[in-house]
Write an enzyme that holds these catalytic residues in place. Structure first.
Site, PDB file in Angstrom:
ATOM      1  N   LYS A 143      45.212  38.520  66.659  1.00 48.94           N
ATOM      2  CA  LYS A 143      43.764  38.595  66.439  1.00 48.94           C
ATOM      3  C   LYS A 143      43.444  39.065  65.018  1.00 48.94           C
ATOM      4  O   LYS A 143      42.436  38.653  64.435  1.00 48.94           O
ATOM      5  CB  LYS A 143      43.128  39.504  67.475  1.00 48.94           C
ATOM      6  CG  LYS A 143      43.252  39.008  68.912  1.00 48.94           C
ATOM      7  CD  LYS A 143      42.373  37.778  69.156  1.00 48.94           C
ATOM      8  CE  LYS A 143      43.097  36.470  69.158  1.00 48.94           C
ATOM      9  NZ  LYS A 143      42.202  35.306  69.429  1.00 48.94           N
ATOM     10  N   TYR A 194      49.595  40.494  70.633  1.00 52.87           N
ATOM     11  CA  TYR A 194      48.233  39.967  70.768  1.00 52.87           C
ATOM     12  C   TYR A 194      47.324  40.563  69.707  1.00 52.87           C
ATOM     13  O   TYR A 194      46.546  39.836  69.065  1.00 52.87           O
ATOM     14  CB  TYR A 194      47.675  40.260  72.166  1.00 52.87           C
ATOM     15  CG  TYR A 194      46.232  39.830  72.318  1.00 52.87           C
ATOM     16  CD1 TYR A 194      45.914  38.483  72.475  1.00 52.87           C
ATOM     17  CD2 TYR A 194      45.189  40.755  72.296  1.00 52.87           C
ATOM     18  CE1 TYR A 194      44.595  38.073  72.598  1.00 52.87           C
ATOM     19  CE2 TYR A 194      43.867  40.352  72.420  1.00 52.87           C
ATOM     20  CZ  TYR A 194      43.575  39.006  72.574  1.00 52.87           C
ATOM     21  OH  TYR A 194      42.265  38.604  72.688  1.00 52.87           O
ATOM     22  N   SER A 217      39.061  39.552  67.749  1.00 55.37           N
ATOM     23  CA  SER A 217      38.958  40.656  68.694  1.00 55.37           C
ATOM     24  C   SER A 217      38.838  41.971  67.946  1.00 55.37           C
ATOM     25  O   SER A 217      39.360  42.125  66.828  1.00 55.37           O
ATOM     26  CB  SER A 217      40.200  40.706  69.592  1.00 55.37           C
ATOM     27  OG  SER A 217      40.233  41.903  70.356  1.00 55.37           O
TER      28      SER A 217
END
Length: 342
Positions: free
Chosen positions: A209, A205, A168
């Protein structure tokens, strides 16, 4: 490279390139998290290219079967299979890999799409924070267990296999606490109940990533520049998906609103997964260890490409391998036989 949240937001309004195409006749494609969202849309694209075999790796048999039937109805492709794997359980990953060793046959493309975003601590059966285990322990475990079969496939069929890991652009704003890097127990701490306070979980999160990208770069480096296997990381952008299904109601409302304003569709985001698997056909080496955004190679964050990030990359790899060796002893053989190129 520095990328601001504003730059990320503007990028959501870019026109995306069309999906990459290739003739996949005779090849086997495996997609994790294939029953919904990005994984399902990527599977539809692969199905349209006539692979010899398409494996939809899903956590639920019923959802996987529904996705298979939907895929066949929409594409006419009839050689898809549903295989069950739960990345929140190491034993499930090991069973999945064992099954592939026994009857999986060749494996040309592995798309590691399954991921989880959490804002509160939820331990897995194995005692790890769930998003860390799914995103950064089980995802590498699948890659390492299936890597020997992918190398064998590439050599026997004189081709180049690919592993695609979904990362990401949020890795640009992720920071691994320096005290964890100094102690050398990054993964153990990030996955522990003591560390996963509500405050720390807000950034979890993004960190997972970043860890995906570090894994891709180190795995690619250890394979060496001439290995018949390319590993890359892709950013699908902000897409309409079920990734945020576990968020609290207020945040879920905010993200649903943002999705209506600026999110790519799951199909648009899935084009990046397909590009990672098929892009740059005349110069595939360009994708070794690459970070891909909107169907082009881009520079990762300053941390990733700097001296501090390079040191962290090797350190976290060593910790990861030690953890996974205890989970599945066959990881040792893969590392010893194939991953000495760094």
């Amino acid at each position: 490279m520095k990328v601001s949240m504003w730059t990320m937001a503007k990028g959501q309004f870019n026109k995306l390139p069309a999906v990459s195409k290739a003739d996949l006749t005779g090849k086997t494609v495996l997609v994790l998290g294939a029953n919904t969202g990005l994984g399902f849309e990527a599977s539809k694209h692969f199905a349209s290219m006539n692979p010899g075999r398409l494996i939809l790796a899903c956590r639920s048999q019923s959802r996987g079967q529904a996705a298979l039937e939907d895929l066949q109805a929409k594409t006419g492709y009839s050689r898809a299979e549903v295989w069950i794997v739960d990345l929140a359980e190491f034993a499930s990953v090991t069973r999945f890999a064992d099954k592939f060793e026994q009857d999986g046959g060749r494996l040309d493309i592995l798309v590691e799409n399954a991921a989880r975003a959490q804002l509160k601590y939820e331990p897995t059966k194995d005692g790890w924070e769930s998003s860390l285990q799914i995103n950064d322990l089980s995802t590498p475990l699948v890659a390492l267990r299936l890597l020997p079969r992918m190398m064998q496939t590439a050599r026997e069929h004189k081709t180049v296999a690919r592993i695609v890991v979904v990362s990401s652009e949020m890795h640009y704003v992720a920071e691994i606490p320096k005290e964890l890097l100094a102690r050398g127990d990054v993964l153990a701490t990030l996955g522990s109940a003591d560390y996963c306070t509500p405050t720390n979980m807000r950034s979890s999160y993004n960190i997972t990533k970043l860890l995906n990208l570090l894994f891709v770069r180190e795995l690619n480096a250890r394979l060496g520049p001439t290995a018949p296997l390319i590993v890359d990381a892709v950013n699908p952008g902000m897409c309409v998906s079920e990734l945020r299904r576990d968020l609290p109601a207020f945040l879920a409302f905010i993200f649903r609103t943002l999705e209506r304003i600026m999110a790519f569709t799951a199909e648009q985001g899935s084009r990046q997964l397909v590009f990672g698997a098929l892009g740059e056909p005349t110069n595939p080496d360009a994708l070794r260890g690459a970070y891909i955004n909107q169907s082009r190679i881009e520079e990762p964050s300053d941390f990733v490409i700097g001296a501090e990030g390079h040191k962290a990359q090797g350190q976290i790899w060593d910790e990861l391998v030690e953890i996974l060796k205890k989970v599945d002893p066959r990881v040792s053989a893969t590392v010893d036989q194939y991953l000495s190129g760094a």
